[in-house]
Scaffold this motif. Structure first.
Motif, PDB file in Angstrom:
ATOM      1  N   GLU A   5       0.838  -1.208   0.000  1.00 35.07           N
ATOM      2  CA  GLU A   5       0.000   0.000   0.000  1.00 35.07           C
ATOM      3  C   GLU A   5       0.868   1.251   0.000  1.00 35.07           C
ATOM      4  O   GLU A   5       0.574   2.218  -0.692  1.00 35.07           O
ATOM      5  N   LEU A   6       1.900   1.213   0.792  1.00 34.42           N
ATOM      6  CA  LEU A   6       2.788   2.356   0.935  1.00 34.42           C
ATOM      7  C   LEU A   6       3.432   2.731  -0.403  1.00 34.42           C
ATOM      8  O   LEU A   6       3.527   3.907  -0.751  1.00 34.42           O
ATOM      9  N   PHE A   7       3.834   1.741  -1.168  1.00 37.46           N
ATOM     10  CA  PHE A   7       4.540   1.974  -2.421  1.00 37.46           C
ATOM     11  C   PHE A   7       3.616   2.075  -3.635  1.00 37.46           C
ATOM     12  O   PHE A   7       4.076   2.356  -4.734  1.00 37.46           O
ATOM     13  N   GLN A   8       2.329   1.843  -3.427  1.00 37.43           N
ATOM     14  CA  GLN A   8       1.374   1.682  -4.513  1.00 37.43           C
ATOM     15  C   GLN A   8       1.438   2.759  -5.597  1.00 37.43           C
ATOM     16  O   GLN A   8       1.518   2.446  -6.765  1.00 37.43           O
ATOM     17  N   ASN A   9       1.381   4.016  -5.242  1.00 36.12           N
ATOM     18  CA  ASN A   9       1.343   5.075  -6.255  1.00 36.12           C
ATOM     19  C   ASN A   9       2.650   5.849  -6.371  1.00 36.12           C
ATOM     20  O   ASN A   9       2.691   6.887  -7.025  1.00 36.12           O
ATOM     21  N   ALA A  10       3.683   5.355  -5.747  1.00 34.98           N
ATOM     22  CA  ALA A  10       4.969   6.063  -5.756  1.00 34.98           C
ATOM     23  C   ALA A  10       5.822   5.589  -6.930  1.00 34.98           C
ATOM     24  O   ALA A  10       6.040   4.394  -7.108  1.00 34.98           O
ATOM     25  N   LYS A  11       6.275   6.539  -7.707  1.00 41.00           N
ATOM     26  CA  LYS A  11       7.144   6.212  -8.849  1.00 41.00           C
ATOM     27  C   LYS A  11       8.616   6.408  -8.487  1.00 41.00           C
ATOM     28  O   LYS A  11       9.474   5.685  -8.957  1.00 41.00           O
ATOM     29  N   ARG A  12       8.893   7.412  -7.643  1.00 39.59           N
ATOM     30  CA  ARG A  12      10.268   7.690  -7.203  1.00 39.59           C
ATOM     31  C   ARG A  12      10.271   7.719  -5.675  1.00 39.59           C
ATOM     32  O   ARG A  12       9.512   8.460  -5.068  1.00 39.59           O
ATOM     33  N   ILE A  13      11.151   6.908  -5.104  1.00 41.76           N
ATOM     34  CA  ILE A  13      11.136   6.691  -3.657  1.00 41.76           C
ATOM     35  C   ILE A  13      12.520   6.942  -3.077  1.00 41.76           C
ATOM     36  O   ILE A  13      13.519   6.474  -3.614  1.00 41.76           O
ATOM     37  N   VAL A  14      12.542   7.671  -1.963  1.00 44.44           N
ATOM     38  CA  VAL A  14      13.773   7.834  -1.190  1.00 44.44           C
ATOM     39  C   VAL A  14      13.574   7.134   0.145  1.00 44.44           C
ATOM     40  O   VAL A  14      12.556   7.339   0.814  1.00 44.44           O
ATOM     41  N   ILE A  15      14.544   6.313   0.526  1.00 47.79           N
ATOM     42  CA  ILE A  15      14.515   5.644   1.823  1.00 47.79           C
ATOM     43  C   ILE A  15      15.737   6.107   2.592  1.00 47.79           C
ATOM     44  O   ILE A  15      16.870   5.921   2.150  1.00 47.79           O
ATOM     45  N   LYS A  60      20.035  16.391  -1.599  1.00 44.12           N
ATOM     46  CA  LYS A  60      20.045  15.148  -2.370  1.00 44.12           C
ATOM     47  C   LYS A  60      18.630  14.582  -2.501  1.00 44.12           C
ATOM     48  O   LYS A  60      18.235  14.113  -3.571  1.00 44.12           O
ATOM     49  N   ILE A  61      17.861  14.656  -1.417  1.00 43.85           N
ATOM     50  CA  ILE A  61      16.476  14.176  -1.444  1.00 43.85           C
ATOM     51  C   ILE A  61      15.658  15.011  -2.421  1.00 43.85           C
ATOM     52  O   ILE A  61      14.957  14.479  -3.276  1.00 43.85           O
ATOM     53  N   ALA A  62      15.736  16.329  -2.309  1.00 38.39           N
ATOM     54  CA  ALA A  62      14.955  17.226  -3.171  1.00 38.39           C
ATOM     55  C   ALA A  62      15.344  17.057  -4.637  1.00 38.39           C
ATOM     56  O   ALA A  62      14.478  17.045  -5.524  1.00 38.39           O
ATOM     57  N   GLU A  63      16.622  16.912  -4.896  1.00 39.08           N
ATOM     58  CA  GLU A  63      17.124  16.765  -6.271  1.00 39.08           C
ATOM     59  C   GLU A  63      16.579  15.507  -6.943  1.00 39.08           C
ATOM     60  O   GLU A  63      16.356  15.473  -8.149  1.00 39.08           O
ATOM     61  N   PHE A  64      16.317  14.468  -6.159  1.00 41.89           N
ATOM     62  CA  PHE A  64      15.810  13.197  -6.681  1.00 41.89           C
ATOM     63  C   PHE A  64      14.337  13.304  -7.097  1.00 41.89           C
ATOM     64  O   PHE A  64      13.851  12.490  -7.854  1.00 41.89           O
ATOM     65  N   LYS A  65      13.641  14.309  -6.582  1.00 41.20           N
ATOM     66  CA  LYS A  65      12.218  14.541  -6.884  1.00 41.20           C
ATOM     67  C   LYS A  65      11.345  13.319  -6.573  1.00 41.20           C
ATOM     68  O   LYS A  65      10.641  12.792  -7.448  1.00 41.20           O
ATOM     69  N   PRO A  66      11.338  12.888  -5.304  1.00 39.67           N
ATOM     70  CA  PRO A  66      10.566  11.695  -4.953  1.00 39.67           C
ATOM     71  C   PRO A  66       9.064  11.970  -4.808  1.00 39.67           C
ATOM     72  O   PRO A  66       8.650  13.104  -4.569  1.00 39.67           O
ATOM     73  N   ASP A  67       8.291  10.899  -4.937  1.00 36.77           N
ATOM     74  CA  ASP A  67       6.859  10.909  -4.620  1.00 36.77           C
ATOM     75  C   ASP A  67       6.651  10.464  -3.177  1.00 36.77           C
ATOM     76  O   ASP A  67       5.628  10.754  -2.569  1.00 36.77           O
ATOM     77  N   LEU A  68       7.620   9.699  -2.678  1.00 30.05           N
ATOM     78  CA  LEU A  68       7.528   9.105  -1.340  1.00 30.05           C
ATOM     79  C   LEU A  68       8.903   9.149  -0.691  1.00 30.05           C
ATOM     80  O   LEU A  68       9.901   8.772  -1.314  1.00 30.05           O
TER      81      LEU A  68
END
Length: 158
Positions: A5-15, A60-68
């Protein structure tokens, strides 16, 4: 909440794994990040071992442009040793329990000004955070279990 569920609509993810390997069970997030870095090789997933200073990785996080953005950390929420919790990092768990310099709540508030993403905290209840203590076997096992579950969810979703 299930990982799928957590990853369902995320295309770019930072962990972001957060923690200090010199403080016993506080190493939980660092362990998860180290294991995930080996298991997940997708160009749409960025795994960062933030150590004690996740605020140093905002660019680095912002540059990656994550959805999650997922923060993984040892969190004292009064649970059983090794128990996992999924929470809003801006909620009560995000401010009261960190051993790190900047509360996660403030980090997330700042990041929200730079990226349009969902933010989640996955925490694990530590037993001991004493300086120069070894992480417990329970924390090591939970880190491996969580990293494998995240990797399976991410790799299965590609």
């Amino acid at each position: 909440m299930e990982l799928e569920e957590l990853f369902q609509n995320a295309k770019r993810i930072v962990i972001c794994g957060i923690g200090n390997e010199l403080r016993g069970d506080d190493a939980f997030g660092v362990f998860v990040a180290e294991i995930l870095a080996e298991l997940v090789k997708s160009p749409n997933v960025l795994v960062i071992n933030c150590g004690e200073v996740p605020e140093s990785y905002t660019g680095k996080i912002a540059e990656f442009k994550p959805d999650l953005v997922i923060f993984v950390d040892a969190v004292d929420f009064g649970g059983e040793h090794g128990e996992l919790v999924v929470a809003d990092p801006e909620g009560t768990l995000g401010e009261a329990v960190s051993t790190h310099s900047l509360p996660l709540k403030f980090l997330v508030q700042y990041l929200k000004t730079r990226v349009n993403a969902k933010f989640v905290l996955i925490g694990c209840q530590p037993r001991s955070l004493g300086l120069f203590e070894e992480p417990s076997e329970v924390i090591r096992e939970r880190a491996e279990m969580l990293a494998q579950a995240i990797a399976d969810s991410l790799n299965g979703g590609e």
